[in-house]
Design a protein around this motif. Structure first.
Motif, PDB file in Angstrom:
ATOM      1  N   SER A 130      63.744   1.274  34.809  1.00  0.00           N
ATOM      2  CA  SER A 130      63.728   2.724  34.774  1.00  0.00           C
ATOM      3  C   SER A 130      65.149   3.498  34.656  1.00  0.00           C
ATOM      4  CB  SER A 130      62.728   3.788  35.559  1.00  0.00           C
ATOM      5  OG  SER A 130      61.722   3.228  35.630  1.00  0.00           O
ATOM      6  N   GLN A 131      65.915   2.909  35.558  1.00  0.00           N
ATOM      7  CA  GLN A 131      67.214   3.269  35.592  1.00  0.00           C
ATOM      8  C   GLN A 131      68.189   2.966  34.373  1.00  0.00           C
ATOM      9  OE1 GLN A 131      67.781   2.065  39.982  1.00  0.00           O
ATOM     10  NE2 GLN A 131      69.515   3.760  39.537  1.00  0.00           N
ATOM     11  N   LEU A 132      67.953   1.741  34.077  1.00  0.00           N
ATOM     12  CA  LEU A 132      68.575   1.247  32.896  1.00  0.00           C
ATOM     13  C   LEU A 132      68.138   2.012  31.604  1.00  0.00           C
ATOM     14  CD1 LEU A 132      68.477  -2.464  33.613  1.00  0.00           C
ATOM     15  CD2 LEU A 132      70.643  -1.304  33.243  1.00  0.00           C
ATOM     16  N   LEU A 133      67.075   2.240  31.300  1.00  0.00           N
ATOM     17  CA  LEU A 133      66.457   2.844  30.127  1.00  0.00           C
ATOM     18  C   LEU A 133      66.907   4.169  30.066  1.00  0.00           C
ATOM     19  CD1 LEU A 133      65.199   2.781  27.460  1.00  0.00           C
ATOM     20  CD2 LEU A 133      62.937   3.319  28.639  1.00  0.00           C
ATOM     21  N   GLU A 134      66.831   5.284  31.366  1.00  0.00           N
ATOM     22  CA  GLU A 134      67.579   6.267  31.474  1.00  0.00           C
ATOM     23  C   GLU A 134      69.022   6.311  30.924  1.00  0.00           C
ATOM     24  OE1 GLU A 134      66.817   7.710  35.448  1.00  0.00           O
ATOM     25  OE2 GLU A 134      64.552   7.990  34.900  1.00  0.00           O
ATOM     26  N   ALA A 135      69.652   5.517  31.549  1.00  0.00           N
ATOM     27  CA  ALA A 135      71.029   5.375  31.259  1.00  0.00           C
ATOM     28  C   ALA A 135      71.269   5.029  29.992  1.00  0.00           C
ATOM     29  CB  ALA A 135      71.808   4.327  31.997  1.00  0.00           C
ATOM     30  N   LEU A 136      70.449   4.269  29.137  1.00  0.00           N
ATOM     31  CA  LEU A 136      70.693   3.984  27.538  1.00  0.00           C
ATOM     32  C   LEU A 136      70.489   5.243  26.959  1.00  0.00           C
ATOM     33  CD1 LEU A 136      69.171   0.547  26.700  1.00  0.00           C
ATOM     34  CD2 LEU A 136      71.428   1.124  26.778  1.00  0.00           C
ATOM     35  N   ILE A 137      69.483   5.889  27.232  1.00  0.00           N
ATOM     36  CA  ILE A 137      69.101   7.165  26.464  1.00  0.00           C
ATOM     37  C   ILE A 137      70.347   8.114  26.634  1.00  0.00           C
ATOM     38  CG2 ILE A 137      67.413   9.034  26.537  1.00  0.00           C
ATOM     39  CD1 ILE A 137      65.211   7.188  27.426  1.00  0.00           C
ATOM     40  N   ALA A 138      70.656   8.506  27.996  1.00  0.00           N
ATOM     41  CA  ALA A 138      71.771   9.459  27.861  1.00  0.00           C
ATOM     42  C   ALA A 138      73.054   8.859  27.109  1.00  0.00           C
ATOM     43  CB  ALA A 138      72.093   9.328  29.412  1.00  0.00           C
ATOM     44  N   GLN A 139      73.208   7.563  27.235  1.00  0.00           N
ATOM     45  CA  GLN A 139      74.365   7.305  26.336  1.00  0.00           C
ATOM     46  C   GLN A 139      74.333   7.390  24.914  1.00  0.00           C
ATOM     47  OE1 GLN A 139      77.505   5.682  27.780  1.00  0.00           O
ATOM     48  NE2 GLN A 139      78.277   6.213  25.639  1.00  0.00           N
ATOM     49  N   ALA A 140      73.108   7.075  24.389  1.00  0.00           N
ATOM     50  CA  ALA A 140      72.774   7.020  22.932  1.00  0.00           C
ATOM     51  C   ALA A 140      72.918   8.698  22.557  1.00  0.00           C
ATOM     52  CB  ALA A 140      71.500   6.350  22.639  1.00  0.00           C
ATOM     53  N   THR A 141      72.458   9.432  23.488  1.00  0.00           N
ATOM     54  CA  THR A 141      72.357  10.911  23.030  1.00  0.00           C
ATOM     55  C   THR A 141      73.885  11.427  22.949  1.00  0.00           C
ATOM     56  OG1 THR A 141      70.230  10.950  24.121  1.00  0.00           O
ATOM     57  CG2 THR A 141      71.759  13.400  23.874  1.00  0.00           C
ATOM     58  N   ALA A 142      74.573  10.892  24.049  1.00  0.00           N
ATOM     59  CA  ALA A 142      76.108  11.193  24.188  1.00  0.00           C
ATOM     60  C   ALA A 142      76.762  10.635  23.072  1.00  0.00           C
ATOM     61  CB  ALA A 142      76.775  10.757  25.353  1.00  0.00           C
ATOM     62  N   ASP A 143      76.431   9.388  22.343  1.00  0.00           N
ATOM     63  CA  ASP A 143      77.130   8.834  21.332  1.00  0.00           C
ATOM     64  C   ASP A 143      76.738   9.482  20.083  1.00  0.00           C
ATOM     65  OD1 ASP A 143      78.544   7.381  22.928  1.00  0.00           O
ATOM     66  OD2 ASP A 143      77.228   5.472  22.630  1.00  0.00           O
ATOM     67  N   GLY A 144      75.936  10.359  19.963  1.00  0.00           N
ATOM     68  CA  GLY A 144      75.379  11.153  18.656  1.00  0.00           C
ATOM     69  C   GLY A 144      74.479  10.572  17.828  1.00  0.00           C
ATOM     70  N   TYR A 145      73.620   9.759  18.417  1.00  0.00           N
ATOM     71  CA  TYR A 145      72.410   9.136  17.720  1.00  0.00           C
ATOM     72  C   TYR A 145      71.278  10.004  17.978  1.00  0.00           C
ATOM     73  CZ  TYR A 145      75.097   4.999  17.624  1.00  0.00           C
ATOM     74  OH  TYR A 145      75.896   4.072  17.346  1.00  0.00           O
ATOM     75  N   HIS A 146      70.308   9.957  16.766  1.00  0.00           N
ATOM     76  CA  HIS A 146      69.412  10.715  16.574  1.00  0.00           C
ATOM     77  C   HIS A 146      67.859  10.173  17.003  1.00  0.00           C
ATOM     78  CE1 HIS A 146      66.756  13.584  14.604  1.00  0.00           C
ATOM     79  NE2 HIS A 146      66.162  12.831  13.735  1.00  0.00           N
ATOM     80  N   SER A 147      67.623   8.768  17.082  1.00  0.00           N
ATOM     81  CA  SER A 147      66.658   8.176  17.579  1.00  0.00           C
ATOM     82  C   SER A 147      66.689   6.849  18.014  1.00  0.00           C
ATOM     83  CB  SER A 147      65.623   7.832  16.148  1.00  0.00           C
ATOM     84  OG  SER A 147      65.143   9.176  15.713  1.00  0.00           O
TER      85      SER A 147
END
Length: 175
Positions: A100-117
């Motif tokens: 859960s912590q890893l996926l939360e961190a990935l989602i946050a990073q992808a959002t910060a990096d400007g990804y849409h999906s």
């Protein structure tokens, strides 16, 4: 609680062990043969060169409990705002919150990096992984029956998607 941090080359043997355990004992990957350290080193270098994260969850004793990453969904320009992710855990770390912590961190990073999906591909029999993803707002968007095989049987792949953020589509020919 594990610490989540960017992976370093020193983490690659543990990342390799975790992945190869999944290769040999699970349908979390459809690889049939363990991969080499050299192939993980190339993979890691490609992730870094592409600006894609590789994260590790580290226990109190410094041991790598799991890893996660994302990369391109497909190589064509029209997919440039979508990433596909992976999360793998050491057997002893499963069910302890590291995933859960890893996926939360990935989602946050992808959002910060400007990804849409963000997309995940999961074995169709892995109800636990499907529920895990649904708990993070992923929804099933496709099931491809019998497109993979492992351990002498045909396997379905389930694609799950989560929209990370609303954004206008890039103009034609733009990334």
């Amino acid at each position: 609680m594990p610490q989540i941090r960017p992976a370093t080359p020193a983490d690659l043997p543990a990342i390799l062990d975790i992945y190869n355990h999944a290769v040999l004992h699970t349908t979390a990957t459809y690889d049939h043969t363990p991969v080499s350290l050299e192939s993980r080193q190339v993979w890691f270098a490609e992730r870094q060169a592409g600006g894609f994260p590789v994260l590790v969850g580290v226990g109190d004793g410094g041991e790598v409990l799991g890893w996660a990453s994302y990369g391109p969904f497909r190589p064509r320009l029209g997919y440039s705002r979508t990433v596909e992710h992976s999360v793998y855990l050491a057997p002893a770390a499963q069910g302890q919150g590291t995933g859960s912590q890893l996926l939360e961190a990935l989602i946050a990073q992808a959002t910060a990096d400007g990804y849409h999906s963000m997309i995940g591909g999961v074995d169709g029999e892995n109800d636990g992984s499907i529920r895990f993803h649904e708990g993070f707002g992923f929804r099933e968007c496709g099931r491809l029956p019998q497109v993979g095989h492992k351990f002498g049987r045909w396997l379905d792949v389930v694609f799950l998607v989560r929209r990370l953020q609303e954004m206008d589509a890039p103009g034609h020919g733009e990334e």
